[in-house]
Scaffold this active site. Structure first.
Site, PDB file in Angstrom:
ATOM      1  N   CYS A  60     -18.928  -2.682   1.292  1.00  0.00           N
ATOM      2  CA  CYS A  60     -18.088  -1.533   1.645  1.00  0.00           C
ATOM      3  C   CYS A  60     -18.677  -0.848   2.873  1.00  0.00           C
ATOM      4  O   CYS A  60     -19.894  -0.842   3.057  1.00  0.00           O
ATOM      5  CB  CYS A  60     -18.032  -0.562   0.469  1.00  0.00           C
ATOM      6  SG  CYS A  60     -17.023   0.896   0.779  1.00  0.00           S
ATOM      7  N   HIS A  88     -17.011   3.425  -3.850  1.00  0.00           N
ATOM      8  CA  HIS A  88     -16.243   4.646  -3.549  1.00  0.00           C
ATOM      9  C   HIS A  88     -16.605   5.792  -4.499  1.00  0.00           C
ATOM     10  O   HIS A  88     -15.844   6.735  -4.670  1.00  0.00           O
ATOM     11  CB  HIS A  88     -14.725   4.388  -3.553  1.00  0.00           C
ATOM     12  CG  HIS A  88     -14.290   3.568  -2.379  1.00  0.00           C
ATOM     13  ND1 HIS A  88     -12.985   3.270  -2.107  1.00  0.00           N
ATOM     14  CD2 HIS A  88     -15.000   2.986  -1.381  1.00  0.00           C
ATOM     15  CE1 HIS A  88     -12.907   2.531  -1.001  1.00  0.00           C
ATOM     16  NE2 HIS A  88     -14.131   2.345  -0.558  1.00  0.00           N
ATOM     17  N   ASN A 147     -10.514  -4.368  -1.036  1.00  0.00           N
ATOM     18  CA  ASN A 147     -10.505  -3.258  -2.002  1.00  0.00           C
ATOM     19  C   ASN A 147      -9.554  -3.560  -3.154  1.00  0.00           C
ATOM     20  O   ASN A 147      -8.621  -4.337  -2.992  1.00  0.00           O
ATOM     21  CB  ASN A 147     -10.069  -1.967  -1.303  1.00  0.00           C
ATOM     22  CG  ASN A 147     -11.240  -1.273  -0.647  1.00  0.00           C
ATOM     23  OD1 ASN A 147     -12.348  -1.321  -1.149  1.00  0.00           O
ATOM     24  ND2 ASN A 147     -11.005  -0.634   0.483  1.00  0.00           N
ATOM     25  N   TYR A 204     -15.290   9.935  -0.920  1.00  0.00           N
ATOM     26  CA  TYR A 204     -14.279   9.647  -1.951  1.00  0.00           C
ATOM     27  C   TYR A 204     -14.428  10.552  -3.168  1.00  0.00           C
ATOM     28  O   TYR A 204     -13.495  10.707  -3.951  1.00  0.00           O
ATOM     29  CB  TYR A 204     -14.361   8.173  -2.389  1.00  0.00           C
ATOM     30  CG  TYR A 204     -13.612   7.251  -1.459  1.00  0.00           C
ATOM     31  CD1 TYR A 204     -12.277   6.919  -1.688  1.00  0.00           C
ATOM     32  CD2 TYR A 204     -14.226   6.717  -0.328  1.00  0.00           C
ATOM     33  CE1 TYR A 204     -11.581   6.082  -0.836  1.00  0.00           C
ATOM     34  CE2 TYR A 204     -13.530   5.885   0.537  1.00  0.00           C
ATOM     35  CZ  TYR A 204     -12.219   5.568   0.282  1.00  0.00           C
ATOM     36  OH  TYR A 204     -11.529   4.745   1.132  1.00  0.00           O
ATOM     37  N   ARG A 245       0.832  -1.199   0.000  1.00  0.00           N
ATOM     38  CA  ARG A 245       0.000   0.000   0.000  1.00  0.00           C
ATOM     39  C   ARG A 245       0.871   1.255   0.000  1.00  0.00           C
ATOM     40  O   ARG A 245       0.566   2.241  -0.675  1.00  0.00           O
ATOM     41  CB  ARG A 245      -0.921   0.001   1.225  1.00  0.00           C
ATOM     42  CG  ARG A 245      -1.704   1.301   1.351  1.00  0.00           C
ATOM     43  CD  ARG A 245      -2.704   1.258   2.483  1.00  0.00           C
ATOM     44  NE  ARG A 245      -3.366   2.541   2.640  1.00  0.00           N
ATOM     45  CZ  ARG A 245      -4.446   2.737   3.376  1.00  0.00           C
ATOM     46  NH1 ARG A 245      -4.995   1.729   4.018  1.00  0.00           N
ATOM     47  NH2 ARG A 245      -4.991   3.935   3.488  1.00  0.00           N
TER      48      ARG A 245
END
Length: 451
Positions: free
Chosen positions: A172, A203, A150, A258, A96
């Site tokens: 989510c 998102h 995700n 988002y 990440r």
């Protein structure tokens, strides 16, 4: 369903697992999970051991007859499973960090589900999810997979576009957060019935109506959010930076947080670049938080989910995951906000799209809510561009072709230069080589061109 209710959690060593178990304990009277199997990979063994011990203490304290198992053998765990939850991170938090820092080093947003970072998380994740599906089809074909990994929208799109597996639901926590925010700012009581008309992509969702006990209170909500007079009492305001009053009033929709990446791109990039130049990235904050959480989890006297877990971005996700399982198991036909193929129920988007929207959920899966037959025309352009990106990304994840990955990134609205896209794809392929075996040929070609 069998009398024995078995749930398998892949990515069981995650810091979120105590939240999931708390959700099962809380619902034991109607969702009697008898076995919870926690599965992880070798690199996650230490965390799995810590989580397993904590889970056993939590079950003991709760006094419910639920057995918690741990294993690195996924196929062993899947025997006789009724539900499989996936909450994995291929390459763990170090991957990440690369997804965030490499785009930022070139002046682009670094984020784990958006832009270049989101693309590469998808490229690493989709083949692993497909391997899990193959095992489920062979070992426990009647099990439902509830995916929290995700980028959930891209993963669900890939599953329905490129496999024949139909018992897959993408979940989510963003809609859950939005619902809690609305419940809070409208000062609702616990027994009030709150229903949301939510639509879009993972998102990238918008709310176009809010019904309280069957009556719309959307005008009041929009007016309060736009003017800033409605503020949350207990739930952290999901917006971070507030959207402008003009945007909210002109859209007449409530966007999820988002969407700041698209409607406040300049500001979000400036904030992230500032953090980057100071040597920080969200992944590093999360790694620090993880470290603290696992220190807490090690405490042999801890037998509940610690409050500190709520500082992680996925807080409250157990409510979404457990409620989805509960609705299917008990054929509840209740309202949920999930990622599924709409199969033509939304008239003004292509029939083969997977979307995130309000659905009714029961034993046979999800049905798009009959109130939502159209996506709002005002935001269709943005939704189309992200869906084209997701479709291209899911193709690239399977083909392992450099040009397919390059096309996907060029289609993303956060990219501003085709030359930069090429640089980013090259750098990210090399950075994630260990977790992108399907791109072996493309990576070898990049390396030989650099000699």
């Amino acid at each position: 369903m069998s009398e024995k209710l078995k749930v398998v959690t892949i990515g069981g060593g995650s810091s979120y697992t105590p939240e999931l178990l708390e959700g099962f304990i809380k619902r034991y009277h109607e969702l009697p999970v008898s076995e919870l199997w926690l599965v992880d990979v070798e690199e996650g063994q230490e965390k799995l051991d810590i989580i397993h011990s904590l889970c056993q203490r939590m079950v003991e304290k709760a006094g419910v007859p639920l057995k918690v198992f741990k294993t690195l053998d996924r196929r062993e765990a899947l025997q006789g499973a009724d539900f499989v939850t996936t909450q994995l991170r291929v390459g763990q938090l170090k991957a990440r960090e690369k997804d965030e820092r490499i785009p930022l080093s070139h002046g682009y947003l670094g984020q784990e589900t958006n832009g270049a970072g989101g693309l590469f998380k998808g490229l690493r994740t989709i083949p692993v999810i497909f391997d899990i599906i193959k095992d489920v089809e062979e070992i426990c074909p009647n099990a439902w997979i509830v995916n929290f990994t995700n980028p959930a929208g891209m993963v669900t799109e890939a599953v329905y576009r490129h496999t024949s597996f139909k018992r897959f639901i993408g979940v989510c926590n963003v809609p859950v957060g939005m619902k809690m925010f609305i419940h809070d700012v409208l000062k609702l009581e616990d027994n009030d019935d709150l229903s949301l008309d939510l639509f879009g992509l993972n998102h990238m969702v918008f709310i176009k109506d809010v019904l309280v006990n069957g009556q719309s209170r959307f005008a009041e909500l929009i007016d309060g959010v736009a003017s800033g007079t409605l503020t949350a009492r207990t739930v952290k305001n999901i917006f971070g930076l507030p959207f402008s009053e003009g945007l909210i009033r002109s859209l007449n929709l409530l966007p999820c947080s988002y969407l700041l990446y698209y409607f406040k791109h300049k500001e979000m990039l400036a904030i992230e670049m500032g953090e980057f130049y100071k040597g920080g990235a969200r992944a590093q904050v999360v790694q620090q938080l993880e470290k603290q959480l696992f220190e807490l989890y090690k405490d042999p006297h801890l037998n509940v989910k610690p409050a500190e877990l709520e500082q992680r971005g996925g807080a409250y996700y157990s409510d979404a995951a457990c409620e989805v399982i509960n609705a299917i198991y008990n054929d509840k036909q209740t309202e949920h906000y999930i990622n599924i193929p709409h199969r033509g129920s939304v008239q003004n988007i292509p029939q083969d799209w997977t979307v995130e929207m309000t659905c009714l959920l029961g034993r046979n899966g999800a049905t798009p809510h009959p109130r939502i037959t159209q996506f709002d025309e005002k935001v269709l352009g943005l939704i189309h561009s992200i869906k084209c990106f997701e479709v291209a990304a899911s193709r690239a994840a399977l083909s392992g072709e450099f040009n397919d990955a390059l096309l996907a990134l060029n289609l993303n609205p956060l990219m501003r230069s085709d030359n930069d896209a090429e640089v980013l794809v090259r750098e990210l392929l090399l950075a994630h080589e260990a977790h992108l075996p399907q791109f072996a040929k493309a990576i070898a070609a990049i390396k030989s061109s650099q000699q």
